[in-house]
Design a protein around this motif. Structure first.
Motif, mmCIF file in Angstrom:
data_model
loop_
_atom_site.group_PDB
_atom_site.id
_atom_site.type_symbol
_atom_site.label_atom_id
_atom_site.label_comp_id
_atom_site.label_asym_id
_atom_site.label_seq_id
_atom_site.Cartn_x
_atom_site.Cartn_y
_atom_site.Cartn_z
ATOM 1 N N ILE A 329 0.874 -1.181 0.000
ATOM 2 C CA ILE A 329 0.000 0.000 0.000
ATOM 3 C C ILE A 329 0.901 1.217 0.000
ATOM 4 N N ILE A 330 0.870 1.976 -1.090
ATOM 5 C CA ILE A 330 1.783 3.117 -1.259
ATOM 6 C C ILE A 330 0.968 4.380 -1.486
ATOM 7 N N ALA A 331 1.184 5.382 -0.642
ATOM 8 C CA ALA A 331 0.467 6.653 -0.763
ATOM 9 C C ALA A 331 1.376 7.710 -1.369
ATOM 10 N N VAL A 332 0.887 8.376 -2.383
ATOM 11 C CA VAL A 332 1.569 9.542 -2.939
ATOM 12 C C VAL A 332 0.975 10.757 -2.227
ATOM 13 N N ASN A 333 1.793 11.441 -1.438
ATOM 14 C CA ASN A 333 1.383 12.496 -0.498
ATOM 15 C C ASN A 333 0.719 11.859 0.719
ATOM 16 N N ASN A 334 0.745 12.595 1.814
ATOM 17 C CA ASN A 334 0.253 12.083 3.092
ATOM 18 C C ASN A 334 -1.277 12.152 3.139
ATOM 19 N N PRO A 335 -1.968 11.008 3.205
ATOM 20 C CA PRO A 335 -3.433 11.030 3.240
ATOM 21 C C PRO A 335 -3.994 11.622 4.520
ATOM 22 N N ASP A 336 -3.188 11.694 5.570
ATOM 23 C CA ASP A 336 -3.677 12.246 6.836
ATOM 24 C C ASP A 336 -3.797 13.766 6.803
ATOM 25 N N THR A 337 -3.124 14.400 5.847
ATOM 26 C CA THR A 337 -3.157 15.864 5.786
ATOM 27 C C THR A 337 -3.728 16.394 4.473
ATOM 28 N N ALA A 338 -3.945 15.526 3.486
ATOM 29 C CA ALA A 338 -4.438 15.971 2.174
ATOM 30 C C ALA A 338 -5.920 16.323 2.236
ATOM 31 N N ASP A 339 -6.331 17.260 1.387
ATOM 32 C CA ASP A 339 -7.741 17.655 1.319
ATOM 33 C C ASP A 339 -8.569 16.621 0.563
ATOM 34 N N ASN A 340 -7.969 16.042 -0.473
ATOM 35 C CA ASN A 340 -8.621 15.006 -1.269
ATOM 36 C C ASN A 340 -7.791 13.728 -1.149
ATOM 37 N N VAL A 341 -8.461 12.626 -0.851
ATOM 38 C CA VAL A 341 -7.760 11.351 -0.675
ATOM 39 C C VAL A 341 -8.429 10.299 -1.554
ATOM 40 N N SER A 342 -7.648 9.725 -2.451
ATOM 41 C CA SER A 342 -8.180 8.694 -3.342
ATOM 42 C C SER A 342 -7.452 7.387 -3.109
ATOM 43 N N THR A 343 -8.200 6.300 -3.071
ATOM 44 C CA THR A 343 -7.616 4.968 -2.982
ATOM 45 C C THR A 343 -7.847 4.251 -4.300
ATOM 46 N N TYR A 344 -6.765 3.839 -4.935
ATOM 47 C CA TYR A 344 -6.833 3.145 -6.219
ATOM 48 C C TYR A 344 -6.660 1.639 -5.987
ATOM 49 N N VAL A 345 -7.671 0.871 -6.411
ATOM 50 C CA VAL A 345 -7.651 -0.580 -6.240
ATOM 51 C C VAL A 345 -7.488 -1.234 -7.613
ATOM 52 N N PRO A 346 -6.305 -1.764 -7.927
ATOM 53 C CA PRO A 346 -6.101 -2.428 -9.214
ATOM 54 C C PRO A 346 -6.748 -3.813 -9.228
ATOM 55 N N GLY A 347 -6.799 -4.424 -10.399
ATOM 56 C CA GLY A 347 -7.498 -5.696 -10.533
ATOM 57 C C GLY A 347 -6.603 -6.873 -10.829
ATOM 58 N N THR A 348 -6.996 -7.661 -11.806
ATOM 59 C CA THR A 348 -6.291 -8.898 -12.129
ATOM 60 C C THR A 348 -4.801 -8.648 -12.374
ATOM 61 N N GLY A 349 -3.988 -9.455 -11.733
ATOM 62 C CA GLY A 349 -2.542 -9.335 -11.884
ATOM 63 C C GLY A 349 -1.885 -8.453 -10.846
ATOM 64 N N ALA A 350 -2.679 -7.756 -10.020
ATOM 65 C CA ALA A 350 -2.092 -6.901 -8.984
ATOM 66 C C ALA A 350 -1.382 -7.767 -7.946
ATOM 67 N N ARG A 351 -0.154 -7.396 -7.592
ATOM 68 C CA ARG A 351 0.640 -8.167 -6.642
ATOM 69 C C ARG A 351 1.929 -7.402 -6.351
ATOM 70 N N VAL A 352 2.701 -7.924 -5.421
ATOM 71 C CA VAL A 352 4.058 -7.419 -5.235
ATOM 72 C C VAL A 352 4.906 -8.107 -6.294
ATOM 73 N N GLY A 353 5.051 -7.443 -7.414
ATOM 74 C CA GLY A 353 5.756 -8.012 -8.552
ATOM 75 C C GLY A 353 6.081 -6.935 -9.557
ATOM 76 N N ALA A 354 6.451 -7.348 -10.743
ATOM 77 C CA ALA A 354 6.867 -6.402 -11.779
ATOM 78 C C ALA A 354 5.767 -5.420 -12.146
ATOM 79 N N SER A 355 4.502 -5.841 -12.005
ATOM 80 C CA SER A 355 3.381 -4.972 -12.378
ATOM 81 C C SER A 355 3.183 -3.810 -11.413
ATOM 82 N N LEU A 356 3.797 -3.884 -10.233
ATOM 83 C CA LEU A 356 3.545 -2.870 -9.206
ATOM 84 C C LEU A 356 4.023 -1.490 -9.627
ATOM 85 N N ALA A 357 5.108 -1.411 -10.377
ATOM 86 C CA ALA A 357 5.633 -0.111 -10.804
ATOM 87 C C ALA A 357 4.582 0.665 -11.572
ATOM 88 N N GLY A 358 3.847 -0.028 -12.464
ATOM 89 C CA GLY A 358 2.808 0.639 -13.239
ATOM 90 C C GLY A 358 1.656 1.110 -12.384
#
Length: 572
Positions: A329-358
Motif C-alpha cells: 500500500i503506497i500513498a503519494v502524499n500524506n493522506p492524513d493531511t491531504a484535502d482530497n484522498v483517493s484509494t486506487y484498487v487495481p485488478g487482475t494481476g495486482a501483486r508485489v511483482g513487476a506490475s507494481l511499478a505501473g
C-alpha cells in the motif's frame, strides 16, 4: 510547551517522584502483609463465631480488597511517572540536538523559536548560502520536539489526573475500578489485534507518548505497519523496516534454491522419450515467483527514493508483506493531511511483482491530474492517491478473474483501511474517493454493497460488474458514482461464472447491440455494466481507441476526468 520549559525540564525530578512512589508501593505492600498476619490471620484463628463475628469477617475481607486495590493504583502512578520521564526526556533530547545544530551552523534561536543568522559573506559568523533551508529544517525539528513534549505532557497528565481523582473520591479502592485501570495500563504495551476497529486503534495510539510509539515501531514493526488507525507517518516508518526485512527474506529464499537443475531428462531417465525435468520445473516456478517479488520490492524502493519534485510528491509505505502474492500500500502524499484522498484498487494481476511499478505510476498520474483540476479552478487543495494492493487479487483472467471469491475475501480489509483513513485524518474531513480498475471494481463494489465504505465518490474503470444493478445500490449518492469503459475494451464481453447466466447475458447483450430489445440488462460477469445508462452512474469520457489498460494515458480524456472526480470538480 515552549523552548525554555522543555530545555530546563529536570527529568531527574520526575524520576525521584517515581522512585518515591515505588518506595511507597513497597511499604504499603508490607503494611498489607503485616495487617494480614496480625489482624486477619489472628481473627481467623480465634474461633470467634456468631452474628458479630460474621459481620466482622465480612468487613475485614472487604477492607482487604480495598487495600489491594489501593496498592494496585499506587503501582499505576509509578508506571505513569516512568512513562512521563521517558517521554519528556526523548523530546528534550530532540530539542537539544536541534539547538546544538543551530549553534553549529552559526544561528541564534530566540525563546519564541525564531531563528536568525548573519548573512554577510565577509563576516566570521556568516551562516552560508544555504542558511535559509538549514534554518527551516532546524525550525521544523524544534517544533516537532515541542509537539512531542506537549503530547507526552497531555497524555501523562490525563493518566495521573484520573488516578488522582480515584484517590480523592475513593473509587480507587474499588477492585473493579483498579482492575479496569490496570487493564488500561497493560493495553498501552499491547498492540491491538489485526482487524480491530481503526477508531479504537487511533485512540490507543494517541494514548502513547511519542517515545512509546517509536519503541512500538522498532520492536513490533510488522504489526504497527499493518494496523489501520495508525497514522501514515508511523506506518511508513514501520513498513520501511518491513520492506527491508522482506527483501532480505526473499533473497535468502532465492539463494536457498541452489543451482539451476538440468532442464531435460536424459533418454534413459525419461524411459525412452525426451521430457522436461520435474525438478527443474519446480525450481523454475519458485525462482520466477521470487524474482518477480523482488522486482516489486525494487519498484517500491525506486519510488520511495525518488527526489521530491512536482512530478514525484513524497510517498508513504502504508502496508507491505510478501505472503501469498504479496501486499503493498503506497500513498503519494500524506493522506492524513491531504484535502482530497483517493484509494486506487487495481485488478487482475495486482501483486508485489513487476506490475507494481505501473500501479504506483498511476497514483502519481492521478495526483498530477487532480492538481491540474484544482489549479484550473483556483483551488489550493492538496491530493493524495493511494495504490492499494491490500488483497489477494486474481492472477489470471481464466479461471481466477471469473470467480468473485477474491473480491469477497477482500471486503473486511478494504473496509478497515478506508475507515482507518477517516480515523487518522487531521483537521477538516477530507473528500475521499475509491477508484478501481477491472476486477478491482468488483472488489470495491462488493465491499460497498456488503459493508459500506466511508467515501464520498466512487469511480469504476473498465468494470466486469460491481455486484449491483444500479449505482444507488452502492450506498453512495449516485451523482457521485462515476464509470468508464473504452470503445476498444474487451471487458464488455466478460462472462459470469455461472454458464447459465453466461448464455442469458450473451443473448440479451447481443439483442441490445442490434436493437432487438428496448430493455437490455447489459450484464457482464458480476452484475450490470456500470458504464451503461441503466446503471445510473455519471460517465467518464474516454478517447477513441481506449483499450483495457489505456485509461491512464497522459493527457487522455479519462485521466483528466479521473483527476476532476478525485478533486471534486465538474467532469469536463
Amino acid at each position: 510547551m515552549d523552548i525554555k520549559t522543555l530545555y530546563d525540564a529536570n527529568i531527574n525530578n520526575i524520576t525521584v517522584a517515581k522512585n518515591a512512589y515505588d518506595a511507597l508501593f513497597t511499604a504499603f505492600g508490607q503494611h498489607i502483609e503485616s495487617w494480614q498476619h496480625e489482624v486477619v490471620d489472628r481473627l481467623t484463628n480465634s474461633h470467634w463465631t456468631g452474628t458479630a463475628s460474621g459481620h466482622a469477617h465480612a468487613r475485614i475481607q472487604f477492607l482487604g480488597t480495598e487495600l489491594q486495590a489501593a496498592k494496585q493504583e499506587l503501582g499505576l502512578i509509578s508506571k505513569a511517572l516512568s512513562d512521563a520521564a521517558e517521554g519528556i526526556a526523548a523530546a528534550q533530547s530532540h530539542l537539544i540536538s536541534a539547538l546544538d545544530d543551530a549553534k553549529t551552523n552559526k544561528m541564534t534561536v530566540a525563546p519564541d523559536g525564531r531563528i536568525t543568522w548573519d548573512n554577510d559573506p565577509n563576516s566570521a559568523n556568516y551562516a552560508g548560502d544555504k542558511a535559509d533551508a538549514t534554518a527551516q529544517a532546524i525550525s521544523a525539528r524544534i517544533t516537532a520536539a515541542l509537539t512531542e513534549a506537549d503530547h507526552a505532557d497531555q497524555t501523562i497528565s490525563a493518566r495521573l489526573g484520573h488516578l488522582s481523582t480515584n484517590a480523592t473520591n475513593g473509587t480507587g479502592l474499588d477492585a473493579a475500578t483498579a482492575k479496569s485501570d490496570q487493564d488500561a495500563a497493560n493495553a498501552l504495551s499491547r498492540i491491538p489485534a489485526a482487524g480491530t476497529d481503526p477508531n479504537s486503534v487511533k485512540t490507543w495510539w494517541n494514548s502513547l507518548t511519542d517515545a512509546q510509539q517509536q519503541r512500538m515501531i522498532l520492536t513490533d514493526h510488522d504489526k504497527v505497519g499493518a494496523l489501520d488507525g495508525i497514522p501514515a507517518v508511523a506506518r511508513n516508518q514501520a513498513n520501511l523496516i518491513n520492506l527491508q526485512r522482506g527483501k532480505e527474506d526473499l533473497q535468502r529464499q532465492l539463494d536457498g534454491l541452489g543451482p539451476e537443475p538440468k532442464k531435460y531428462l536424459s533418454v534413459a531417465e525419461a524411459n525412452g522419450g525426451a521430457a522436461q525435468n520435474p525438478a527443474y520445473t519446480e525450481w523454475k516456478r519458485k525462482y520466477d515467483a521470487l524474482k518477480d517479488k523482488l522486482k516489486g520490492v525494487d519498484a517500491i524502493e525506486d519510488r520511495l527514493s525518488k527526489p521530491v519534485d512536482a512530478d514525484h510528491p513524497p510517498t508513504y509505505l502504508l502496508g507491505f508483506d510478501t505472503k501469498g502474492t504479496g501486499r503493498a500500500i503506497i500513498a503519494v502524499n500524506n493522506p492524513d493531511t491531504a484535502d482530497n484522498v483517493s484509494t486506487y484498487v487495481p485488478g487482475t494481476g495486482a501483486r508485489v511483482g513487476a506490475s507494481l511499478a505501473g500501479d504506483i505510476e498511476r497514483s502519481d498520474l492521478m495526483v498530477a491530474s487532480a492538481n491540474a483540476a484544482n489549479k484550473k479552478a483556483g483551488d489550493p487543495s492538496t491530493t493524495s492517491s493511494i495504490t492499494w494492493v491490500g488483497y489477494e487479487a486474481p492472477q489470471s483472467i481464466v479461471p481466477e478473474a471469473a470467480w468473485d471469491g477474491f473480491a469477497k475475501a477482500a471486503e473486511k480489509d478494504l473496509h478497515n483501511f478506508e475507515t482507518g483513513l477517516r480515523a487518522t485524518h487531521e483537521g477538516k474531513a477530507s473528500n475521499n474517493t475509491i477508484l478501481a480498475h477491472s476486477y478491482g471494481t468488483t472488489t470495491v463494489g462488493y465491499t460497498l454493497r456488503d459493508k459500506g465504505l466511508p467515501v464520498d465518490n466512487v469511480v469504476l474503470i473498465a468494470s466486469p460488474g460491481a455486484g449491483v444493478e444500479h449505482a444507488r445500490d452502492l450506498g453512495v449518492d449516485p451523482s457521485h458514482v462515476f464509470a468508464a469503459q473504452g470503445d476498444k475494451d474487451a471487458i464488455k464481453f466478460a462472462l459470469p461464472e455461472d454458464p447459465d447466466n453466461a448464455v442469458s447475458n450473451i443473448v440479451n447483450n447481443a439483442a441490445a447491440e442490434f436493437g432487438y430489445t428496448d430493455n437490455p440488462d447489459h450484464h457482464v460477469a458480476f452484475g450490470r455494466d456500470p458504464s451503461v445508462p441503466q446503471f445510473g452512474a455519471r460517465i467518464i469520457p474516454t478517447d477513441p481507441g481506449t483499450d483495457h489498460s489505456g485509461y491512464w494515458a497522459k493527457n487522455s480524456a479519462s485521466l483528466i476526468a479521473m483527476g476532476q472526480a478525485i478533486a471534486g470538480k465538474p467532469i469536463s
